[in-house]
Motif scaffolding. Structure first.
Motif, PDB file in Angstrom:
ATOM      1  N   ARG A 124       6.577   7.881   2.208  1.00 32.57           N
ATOM      2  CA  ARG A 124       6.905   9.304   2.394  1.00 32.57           C
ATOM      3  C   ARG A 124       8.426   9.500   2.441  1.00 32.57           C
ATOM      4  NH1 ARG A 124       3.856  12.564   7.077  1.00 32.57           N
ATOM      5  NH2 ARG A 124       2.134  12.018   5.687  1.00 32.57           N
ATOM      6  N   THR A 125       9.117   8.599   3.144  1.00 36.67           N
ATOM      7  CA  THR A 125      10.576   8.682   3.186  1.00 36.67           C
ATOM      8  C   THR A 125      11.178   8.495   1.802  1.00 36.67           C
ATOM      9  OG1 THR A 125      10.557   7.821   5.452  1.00 36.67           O
ATOM     10  CG2 THR A 125      12.641   7.707   4.258  1.00 36.67           C
ATOM     11  N   ARG A 126      10.637   7.545   1.051  1.00 37.16           N
ATOM     12  CA  ARG A 126      11.143   7.293  -0.291  1.00 37.16           C
ATOM     13  C   ARG A 126      10.836   8.451  -1.250  1.00 37.16           C
ATOM     14  NH1 ARG A 126      12.534   2.074  -1.489  1.00 37.16           N
ATOM     15  NH2 ARG A 126      13.936   1.390   0.166  1.00 37.16           N
ATOM     16  N   LEU A 127       9.725   9.136  -1.023  1.00 44.25           N
ATOM     17  CA  LEU A 127       9.408  10.291  -1.858  1.00 44.25           C
ATOM     18  C   LEU A 127      10.476  11.368  -1.703  1.00 44.25           C
ATOM     19  CD1 LEU A 127       7.466  11.766  -3.768  1.00 44.25           C
ATOM     20  CD2 LEU A 127       6.196  12.542  -1.770  1.00 44.25           C
ATOM     21  N   LEU A 128      10.924  11.585  -0.469  1.00 46.09           N
ATOM     22  CA  LEU A 128      12.001  12.543  -0.234  1.00 46.09           C
ATOM     23  C   LEU A 128      13.297  12.088  -0.905  1.00 46.09           C
ATOM     24  CD1 LEU A 128      11.293  13.377   3.501  1.00 46.09           C
ATOM     25  CD2 LEU A 128      11.270  14.999   1.622  1.00 46.09           C
TER      26      LEU A 128
ATOM     27  N   ARG B  60       0.833  -1.201   0.000  1.00 44.90           N
ATOM     28  CA  ARG B  60       0.000   0.000   0.000  1.00 44.90           C
ATOM     29  C   ARG B  60       0.869   1.253   0.000  1.00 44.90           C
ATOM     30  NH1 ARG B  60      -5.390  -0.167   1.455  1.00 44.90           N
ATOM     31  NH2 ARG B  60      -5.237   1.999   0.770  1.00 44.90           N
ATOM     32  N   LEU B  61       0.375   2.294  -0.631  1.00 43.10           N
ATOM     33  CA  LEU B  61       1.034   3.599  -0.614  1.00 43.10           C
ATOM     34  C   LEU B  61       0.390   4.556   0.368  1.00 43.10           C
ATOM     35  CD1 LEU B  61       1.467   4.205  -4.474  1.00 43.10           C
ATOM     36  CD2 LEU B  61       3.222   3.476  -2.858  1.00 43.10           C
ATOM     37  N   LEU B  62      -0.937   4.469   0.492  1.00 43.67           N
ATOM     38  CA  LEU B  62      -1.700   5.430   1.282  1.00 43.67           C
ATOM     39  C   LEU B  62      -2.338   4.749   2.472  1.00 43.67           C
ATOM     40  CD1 LEU B  62      -3.544   7.284  -1.637  1.00 43.67           C
ATOM     41  CD2 LEU B  62      -1.316   7.817  -0.637  1.00 43.67           C
TER      42      LEU B  62
ATOM     43  N   PRO C 220      -1.691  12.024  -2.874  1.00 43.47           N
ATOM     44  CA  PRO C 220      -2.021  12.938  -1.769  1.00 43.47           C
ATOM     45  C   PRO C 220      -1.023  12.778  -0.627  1.00 43.47           C
ATOM     46  CG  PRO C 220      -3.561  11.093  -1.824  1.00 43.47           C
ATOM     47  CD  PRO C 220      -2.693  10.949  -3.038  1.00 43.47           C
ATOM     48  N   PHE C 221      -0.160  13.752  -0.465  1.00 43.37           N
ATOM     49  CA  PHE C 221       0.952  13.645   0.476  1.00 43.37           C
ATOM     50  C   PHE C 221       0.508  13.364   1.917  1.00 43.37           C
ATOM     51  CE2 PHE C 221       4.264  15.331   3.245  1.00 43.37           C
ATOM     52  CZ  PHE C 221       5.389  14.709   2.734  1.00 43.37           C
ATOM     53  N   PRO C 222      -0.553  14.007   2.449  1.00 44.88           N
ATOM     54  CA  PRO C 222      -0.921  13.745   3.845  1.00 44.88           C
ATOM     55  C   PRO C 222      -1.311  12.292   4.117  1.00 44.88           C
ATOM     56  CG  PRO C 222      -1.967  15.755   3.063  1.00 44.88           C
ATOM     57  CD  PRO C 222      -1.376  15.077   1.860  1.00 44.88           C
ATOM     58  N   LEU C 223      -1.730  11.553   3.076  1.00 42.01           N
ATOM     59  CA  LEU C 223      -2.169  10.171   3.288  1.00 42.01           C
ATOM     60  C   LEU C 223      -1.052   9.147   3.064  1.00 42.01           C
ATOM     61  CD1 LEU C 223      -5.639  10.239   1.471  1.00 42.01           C
ATOM     62  CD2 LEU C 223      -5.166  10.519   3.905  1.00 42.01           C
ATOM     63  N   LEU C 224       0.130   9.596   2.654  1.00 40.85           N
ATOM     64  CA  LEU C 224       1.221   8.659   2.403  1.00 40.85           C
ATOM     65  C   LEU C 224       1.652   7.959   3.681  1.00 40.85           C
ATOM     66  CD1 LEU C 224       3.622  10.474  -0.094  1.00 40.85           C
ATOM     67  CD2 LEU C 224       2.354   8.365  -0.498  1.00 40.85           C
TER      68      LEU C 224
ATOM     69  N   LEU D 286       8.750   3.790  -4.187  1.00 37.62           N
ATOM     70  CA  LEU D 286       8.071   4.093  -2.929  1.00 37.62           C
ATOM     71  C   LEU D 286       7.860   2.859  -2.054  1.00 37.62           C
ATOM     72  CD1 LEU D 286       5.341   6.603  -4.188  1.00 37.62           C
ATOM     73  CD2 LEU D 286       7.577   7.116  -3.231  1.00 37.62           C
ATOM     74  N   THR D 287       7.914   1.667  -2.627  1.00 38.31           N
ATOM     75  CA  THR D 287       7.520   0.474  -1.857  1.00 38.31           C
ATOM     76  C   THR D 287       8.641  -0.529  -1.644  1.00 38.31           C
ATOM     77  OG1 THR D 287       6.747  -0.607  -3.892  1.00 38.31           O
ATOM     78  CG2 THR D 287       5.123   0.642  -2.613  1.00 38.31           C
ATOM     79  N   GLU D 288       9.708  -0.524  -2.429  1.00 36.43           N
ATOM     80  CA  GLU D 288      10.787  -1.501  -2.251  1.00 36.43           C
ATOM     81  C   GLU D 288      11.386  -1.358  -0.853  1.00 36.43           C
ATOM     82  OE1 GLU D 288      12.171  -3.912  -3.910  1.00 36.43           O
ATOM     83  OE2 GLU D 288      11.188  -3.812  -5.866  1.00 36.43           O
ATOM     84  N   PRO D 289      11.653  -2.486  -0.183  1.00 35.17           N
ATOM     85  CA  PRO D 289      12.244  -2.393   1.165  1.00 35.17           C
ATOM     86  C   PRO D 289      13.645  -1.796   1.114  1.00 35.17           C
ATOM     87  CG  PRO D 289      12.220  -4.667   0.390  1.00 35.17           C
ATOM     88  CD  PRO D 289      11.424  -3.874  -0.600  1.00 35.17           C
ATOM     89  N   SER D 290      14.076  -1.253   2.242  1.00 33.01           N
ATOM     90  CA  SER D 290      15.408  -0.642   2.330  1.00 33.01           C
ATOM     91  C   SER D 290      16.482  -1.732   2.359  1.00 33.01           C
ATOM     92  CB  SER D 290      15.493   0.209   3.593  1.00 33.01           C
ATOM     93  OG  SER D 290      14.538   1.256   3.531  1.00 33.01           O
ATOM     94  N   PRO D 291      17.667  -1.438   1.810  1.00 33.08           N
ATOM     95  CA  PRO D 291      18.019  -0.212   1.087  1.00 33.08           C
ATOM     96  C   PRO D 291      17.453  -0.220  -0.326  1.00 33.08           C
ATOM     97  CG  PRO D 291      19.864  -1.718   1.090  1.00 33.08           C
ATOM     98  CD  PRO D 291      18.807  -2.367   1.940  1.00 33.08           C
ATOM     99  N   LEU D 292      17.363   0.939  -0.922  1.00 34.01           N
ATOM    100  CA  LEU D 292      16.804   1.057  -2.267  1.00 34.01           C
ATOM    101  C   LEU D 292      17.678   0.301  -3.267  1.00 34.01           C
ATOM    102  CD1 LEU D 292      14.606   2.522  -4.028  1.00 34.01           C
ATOM    103  CD2 LEU D 292      16.352   4.260  -4.458  1.00 34.01           C
ATOM    104  N   PRO D 293      17.109  -0.624  -4.043  1.00 29.78           N
ATOM    105  CA  PRO D 293      17.918  -1.351  -5.032  1.00 29.78           C
ATOM    106  C   PRO D 293      18.557  -0.405  -6.047  1.00 29.78           C
ATOM    107  CG  PRO D 293      15.791  -2.412  -4.718  1.00 29.78           C
ATOM    108  CD  PRO D 293      15.714  -1.093  -4.006  1.00 29.78           C
ATOM    109  N   ARG D 294      19.810  -0.649  -6.331  1.00 32.76           N
ATOM    110  CA  ARG D 294      20.535   0.214  -7.255  1.00 32.76           C
ATOM    111  C   ARG D 294      19.948   0.160  -8.661  1.00 32.76           C
ATOM    112  NH1 ARG D 294      24.965   3.114  -7.808  1.00 32.76           N
ATOM    113  NH2 ARG D 294      26.097   3.097  -9.790  1.00 32.76           N
ATOM    114  N   ARG D 295      19.330  -0.960  -9.017  1.00 33.68           N
ATOM    115  CA  ARG D 295      18.790  -1.084 -10.370  1.00 33.68           C
ATOM    116  C   ARG D 295      17.714  -0.041 -10.639  1.00 33.68           C
ATOM    117  NH1 ARG D 295      13.828  -3.350 -10.087  1.00 33.68           N
ATOM    118  NH2 ARG D 295      13.315  -4.514  -8.176  1.00 33.68           N
ATOM    119  N   LEU D 296      16.995   0.386  -9.579  1.00 32.70           N
ATOM    120  CA  LEU D 296      15.960   1.401  -9.785  1.00 32.70           C
ATOM    121  C   LEU D 296      16.579   2.745 -10.174  1.00 32.70           C
ATOM    122  CD1 LEU D 296      13.460   0.592  -6.885  1.00 32.70           C
ATOM    123  CD2 LEU D 296      13.383  -0.138  -9.271  1.00 32.70           C
TER     124      LEU D 296
END
Length: 491
Positions: free
Chosen positions: A110-114, A13-15, A101-105, A65-75
């Motif tokens: 939200r961290t990945r969006l930054l 989920r994103l929101l 809608p940012f408030p519902l992230l 926005l959804t891949e678990p940390s750390p962000l895969p380099r391929r992306l």
């Protein structure tokens, strides 16, 4: 008979969901386009087929926005490979992120969006400026310290390539400091766990870096910051007691304040001081709500934005947006919708804190103090005039309060330029009559309900002339012309 394959798990989920939010599978959900693209490209790769797919911007944004940390380099490889091959891809990717809608992230998206915003800024990709500007309208929020780091890291680049974005960042953080929301929201008794309080606490921890960022940008790129116009001076006045800004005032601002105040506040500047939801709902009220129906909409707006920790401190910024950021057409003003001056009057009556009332009245009259016929917009000074004239018969206290405050500003706002400010206010009265905003000043000068002392003072003020002040008022200065050239380049 072989056992059936277990059902595949649902996509992340994103929101944040809820009973009043449609499920991700619904076509009405903001998540639906992302889920659909994810089903087509569940794992984007830099292959030619994936890079040319029309679903790649949404699918890559979903993976980001959804891949678990750390962000895969391929992306990251896919992002920059697609951006290098298709110039419009970066913009499509940023637009996909902006559509959420940012408030519902949820916290992880939200961290990945930054992180995505930081990566786009690092690559100077088309579309990163609107994304960062959108995030600036949300401060404070959990994780916004990362946004401050991105802006600080790329300040010199932004000054050359995106000066409006850098000026916007300075203004957003100055207004945040001016509202004193950090300590108030974080220490609120009513609420301890909401996102607003968490965001304020998070930003309070980096308050020193926040002040340092504003001071350093103002020192190094003052001409860029001057794009904000006179609202830059208004914000710095409210921070004059902060030690770092005291030094800045003495070294840099004091000699340039008069020049900057000649520059009108641009519309995009006032919009940046309020959230997107506030702007949408204010515009709905002033574009669609008829006289007599405004009560429930005002209550709805107040419950959502004003009756929250730190919400009342936003009223001066809302007043500035109404005066400078929204100018209705003549057709709309004659259509029976609620007028701007009525919304401002309602906001003034909702203030319970004295310093908020004072700041709101200053926001209402600020353009009067520097008004020049032929240079300033009459729409910026119209709400204050109509509020005084339309309140004088039934709500005389409001007119008395506003007139008294206006004379206090003339006498005390800038003692060294008192005559010049008086001339500008006198010019504002004359232009309002000349342009037909009011047929005459008789409702103020001839009303028996008005304070006799204020009436006499107003009559004496309007009949007074000062040729010496007119000659000395707002002489042309090179810095103003440079700011105008930079503003043209931005537009």
């Amino acid at each position: 008979m072989p056992p059936p394959f277990p059902p595949s798990p649902p996509p992340p989920r994103l929101l944040a969901g809820g009973d009043h939010h449609p499920p991700p599978t619904s076509a009405f959900s903001p998540e639906h386009p992302f889920h659909s693209a994810h089903l087509v490209l569940p794992s984007p790769s830099p292959s030619p087929a994936d890079l040319s797919s029309p679903h790649l911007p949404l699918a890559l944004a979903f993976a980001f926005l959804t891949e678990p940390s750390p962000l895969p380099r391929r992306l990251l490889v896919v992002l920059h490979a697609a951006g290098a091959r298709f110039p419009a891809f970066y913009h499509a990717f940023a637009s996909a992120l902006l559509s959420l809608p940012f408030p519902l992230l949820l916290p992880h998206p939200r961290t990945r969006l930054l992180l995505a915003a930081s990566e786009l800024a690092r690559a100077a990709a088309p579309g990163f400026a609107p994304l960062l500007a959108s995030l600036l309208r949300r401060v404070p929020f959990p994780g916004d310290a990362r946004l401050l780091e991105v802006l600080h890291e790329h300040a010199s680049f932004l000054a050359d390539e995106e000066p409006q974005l850098l000026a916007t960042a300075v203004f957003a953080f100055l207004r945040l400091l001016s509202r004193n929301r950090l300590a108030l929201a974080a220490g609120s008794v009513e609420c301890k766990d909401c996102d607003e309080c968490k965001g304020a606490k998070n930003l309070q921890e980096c308050r020193g870096r926040l002040v340092s960022f504003c001071v350093s940008v103002l020192r190094d790129h003052f001409q860029v910051c001057a794009l904000l116009g006179r609202d830059l001076v208004r914000s710095l006045h409210e921070l004059a007691l902060v030690p770092e800004f005291q030094v800045l005032w003495r070294d840099l601002i004091l000699d340039r304040a008069a020049n900057v105040c000649r520059i009108g506040t641009p519309r995009w500047c006032t919009a940046m001081a309020i959230t997107s939801e506030m702007e949408t709902q204010l515009l709905f009220m002033m574009n669609n709500v008829k006289w007599g129906d405004q009560k429930r909409y005002q209550l709805w707006f107040a419950r959502k934005h004003l009756m929250v920790p730190g919400g009342e401190e936003r009223i001066p910024d809302i007043v500035r947006f109404i005066c400078c950021g929204y100018h209705p057409t003549n057709e709309l003003m004659q259509s029976g919708v609620i007028a701007r001056w009525a919304v401002v009057g309602w906001l003034l009556t909702t203030c319970s804190k004295g310093y908020v009332v004072a700041n709101a009245k200053l926001a209402l009259f600020y353009d009067w103090l520097f008004f020049e016929e032929g240079r300033g917009s009459v729409m910026n000074i119209e709400p204050a005039m109509l509020l005084m004239v339309n309140s004088v018969s039934q709500y005389t206290d409001i007119t008395n309060m506003l007139l008294e405050f206006l004379f206090l500003l003339i006498d005390n706002y800038d003692v060294q330029r008192k005559e010049a400010i008086a001339l500008c206010v006198r010019s504002a009265f004359g232009v309002l009559v000349k342009k037909g905003v009011v047929p005459s000043l008789e409702p103020l000068t001839g009303c028996d309900k008005l304070s006799p002392l204020l009436r006499q003072k107003l009559l004496a003020f309007l009949s007074n002339t000062c040729e010496a002040a007119e000659e000395a008022c707002w002489k042309p200065i090179n810095e103003v012309s440079k700011g105008a050239e930079l503003n043209k380049r931005i537009c």
